[in-house]
Design an enzyme around this catalytic site. Sequence first.
Site, PDB file in Angstrom:
ATOM      1  N   ARG A   4       0.829  -1.411   0.116  1.00 13.81           N
ATOM      2  CA  ARG A   4      -0.111  -0.078   0.180  1.00 13.81           C
ATOM      3  C   ARG A   4       0.898   1.299  -0.115  1.00 13.81           C
ATOM      4  O   ARG A   4       0.469   2.373  -0.249  1.00 13.81           O
ATOM      5  CB  ARG A   4      -1.105  -0.077   1.254  1.00 13.81           C
ATOM      6  CG  ARG A   4      -2.025  -1.115   1.147  1.00 13.81           C
ATOM      7  CD  ARG A   4      -2.969  -1.068   2.526  1.00 13.81           C
ATOM      8  NE  ARG A   4      -4.208  -2.257   2.005  1.00 13.81           N
ATOM      9  CZ  ARG A   4      -4.905  -2.502   3.111  1.00 13.81           C
ATOM     10  NH1 ARG A   4      -4.737  -1.987   4.214  1.00 13.81           N
ATOM     11  NH2 ARG A   4      -5.783  -3.282   2.779  1.00 13.81           N
ATOM     12  N   GLU A  53      -1.247  -9.178  -4.764  1.00 13.76           N
ATOM     13  CA  GLU A  53      -2.686  -9.730  -5.154  1.00 13.76           C
ATOM     14  C   GLU A  53      -2.388 -11.315  -5.525  1.00 13.76           C
ATOM     15  O   GLU A  53      -3.210 -12.102  -5.204  1.00 13.76           O
ATOM     16  CB  GLU A  53      -3.356  -8.877  -6.185  1.00 13.76           C
ATOM     17  CG  GLU A  53      -3.905  -7.707  -6.118  1.00 13.76           C
ATOM     18  CD  GLU A  53      -4.707  -7.748  -4.788  1.00 13.76           C
ATOM     19  OE1 GLU A  53      -5.504  -8.621  -4.514  1.00 13.76           O
ATOM     20  OE2 GLU A  53      -4.701  -6.514  -4.035  1.00 13.76           O
ATOM     21  N   THR A  59      -3.340 -17.393   1.079  1.00 12.46           N
ATOM     22  CA  THR A  59      -2.586 -17.049   1.885  1.00 12.46           C
ATOM     23  C   THR A  59      -2.676 -15.729   2.587  1.00 12.46           C
ATOM     24  O   THR A  59      -3.134 -14.708   2.209  1.00 12.46           O
ATOM     25  CB  THR A  59      -0.831 -16.739   1.066  1.00 12.46           C
ATOM     26  OG1 THR A  59      -0.961 -17.774   0.249  1.00 12.46           O
ATOM     27  CG2 THR A  59       0.182 -16.942   1.906  1.00 12.46           C
ATOM     28  N   TYR A 116       0.494 -23.388  -3.705  1.00  9.06           N
ATOM     29  CA  TYR A 116      -0.210 -23.132  -4.975  1.00  9.06           C
ATOM     30  C   TYR A 116       0.434 -22.706  -5.793  1.00  9.06           C
ATOM     31  O   TYR A 116       0.492 -21.445  -6.409  1.00  9.06           O
ATOM     32  CB  TYR A 116      -1.543 -22.136  -4.632  1.00  9.06           C
ATOM     33  CG  TYR A 116      -2.474 -22.680  -3.548  1.00  9.06           C
ATOM     34  CD1 TYR A 116      -3.443 -23.445  -3.872  1.00  9.06           C
ATOM     35  CD2 TYR A 116      -2.425 -22.360  -2.108  1.00  9.06           C
ATOM     36  CE1 TYR A 116      -4.535 -23.930  -3.231  1.00  9.06           C
ATOM     37  CE2 TYR A 116      -3.418 -22.792  -1.447  1.00  9.06           C
ATOM     38  CZ  TYR A 116      -4.410 -23.530  -1.988  1.00  9.06           C
ATOM     39  OH  TYR A 116      -5.434 -23.862  -0.949  1.00  9.06           O
ATOM     40  N   TYR A 151     -11.450 -11.403 -10.527  1.00 10.18           N
ATOM     41  CA  TYR A 151     -10.853 -10.646  -9.048  1.00 10.18           C
ATOM     42  C   TYR A 151      -9.451  -9.866  -9.503  1.00 10.18           C
ATOM     43  O   TYR A 151      -9.227  -8.713  -9.237  1.00 10.18           O
ATOM     44  CB  TYR A 151     -11.024 -11.820  -7.868  1.00 10.18           C
ATOM     45  CG  TYR A 151      -9.961 -11.099  -6.670  1.00 10.18           C
ATOM     46  CD1 TYR A 151     -10.567 -10.296  -5.789  1.00 10.18           C
ATOM     47  CD2 TYR A 151      -8.663 -11.368  -6.589  1.00 10.18           C
ATOM     48  CE1 TYR A 151      -9.946  -9.584  -4.997  1.00 10.18           C
ATOM     49  CE2 TYR A 151      -7.940 -10.640  -5.753  1.00 10.18           C
ATOM     50  CZ  TYR A 151      -8.562  -9.730  -4.995  1.00 10.18           C
ATOM     51  OH  TYR A 151      -7.696  -9.295  -3.864  1.00 10.18           O
ATOM     52  N   ASP A 183     -13.860 -11.166  -3.490  1.00  9.35           N
ATOM     53  CA  ASP A 183     -13.260 -12.378  -2.983  1.00  9.35           C
ATOM     54  C   ASP A 183     -13.946 -12.662  -1.898  1.00  9.35           C
ATOM     55  O   ASP A 183     -15.233 -12.159  -1.559  1.00  9.35           O
ATOM     56  CB  ASP A 183     -11.842 -11.807  -2.579  1.00  9.35           C
ATOM     57  CG  ASP A 183     -11.890 -10.791  -1.425  1.00  9.35           C
ATOM     58  OD1 ASP A 183     -12.852 -10.443  -1.013  1.00  9.35           O
ATOM     59  OD2 ASP A 183     -10.556 -10.623  -0.970  1.00  9.35           O
ATOM     60  N   CYS A 243     -26.749  -1.930   7.132  1.00 11.66           N
ATOM     61  CA  CYS A 243     -26.566  -3.523   6.845  1.00 11.66           C
ATOM     62  C   CYS A 243     -27.850  -4.154   7.284  1.00 11.66           C
ATOM     63  O   CYS A 243     -28.465  -4.106   8.584  1.00 11.66           O
ATOM     64  CB  CYS A 243     -25.786  -3.822   7.919  1.00 11.66           C
ATOM     65  SG  CYS A 243     -25.358  -5.729   8.072  1.00 11.66           S
TER      66      CYS A 243
END
Length: 376
Positions: free
Chosen positions: A42, A54, A60, A99, A137, A155, A225
């Site tokens: 960031r 990403e 992970t 992965y 995504y 996600d 909400c």
Amino acid sequence: MSPQRKSKASSPASLVEPTRRESIRDGLLAWYDRQKRDLPWRRTRDPYAIWLSEVMLQQTQVATVIPYWERFLQRFPTVEALAAAPLPDVLAGWRGLGYYSRARNLHRAAQEIVSRFGGRLPSTAAELLTLPGFGRYTAGAVASIAFGEPAPLVDGNVARVLSRIFEIEGIPGDKAREARLWELATALVPGERPGDFNQALMEHGATVCRPENPLCLLCPVREQCLAYRHGRVDELPPAKVRAAPKRMTLAVAVWAHEGRLLLARRSEKGLFGGLWELPAAEVADDTSDPDSAVKLAEALGAEVSVRGHLGTVRRQLTHRALSLRLLRVTGRQHPTRAPAFQELRWCTPGEASSLGMSTAMHKALEAAVTAGALRD
């Protein structure tokens, strides 16, 4: 109704009443500015570094990714450097993250970015989707965070937040539910700071709107909400029923010769694709030593006999309960090529540890050496 009016009514933004939409966006962005975690990706505007984060963050945890991300960027600081690197070096830099198809796709995409786009990541989700490893995504994340395109993303964290805010029914994976979530994400993202808004959604799901024990009293959009209003936060989304991990047993050939062990590199597809290993073949749990030797001989294209056992290494993967049976083997010929593997190499344990190898196989290598694989 005029065609123009009909088009406006069916636009994604019309799914959410404008005042409510702005309340959700403003609340999440203001909360994000106050509460966001200080994560290294960031602090950069480099699209390559953002893309890498990403990809690594898929499946992970953040704490695990940070040191890998920093080391990987030191080793491959640019798209060009990654594209030029041999795949085994890339897989070695990825070791421990799992992965491994992510690393292979990352490498392939880098090569296409160099060849098709002059080494610069394309700036739109539509173009990013043409690259290996870019799903909806990842394309939305990179396009919005790195380039400011109002591209949506969904996600697991975002799905949970939207499911609760809009009281969306259905279990994870249900097609109608997934389509509705993407429609809502598309409706919410246009406006100022689309990349920050997408990150706010993800951050909110990771830290406040959690799967269990959500911190509703700290939620900046609590009043919007529906699940909170109707007392259904703990019900939405319903837990996905996970299949029990498949048991998998590998007979592992521990073949020593003059202080070296036989290593093999797998084909690109399948479990641990493209990685180095002590040569292994899948067997049943109760396979005898002679039958295991036959399986290993087929894989190596050379006669193999089992001289003894060096133990079993067990690893729990996401979808597999893996057992690695370490068999001390030998044969009349020392193979240098094999039908089931891309490459064979005789290595010292130190040389082997520097290769791109899965964590499971690295543990097997350590266990074999500790058990005396190199002792006569």
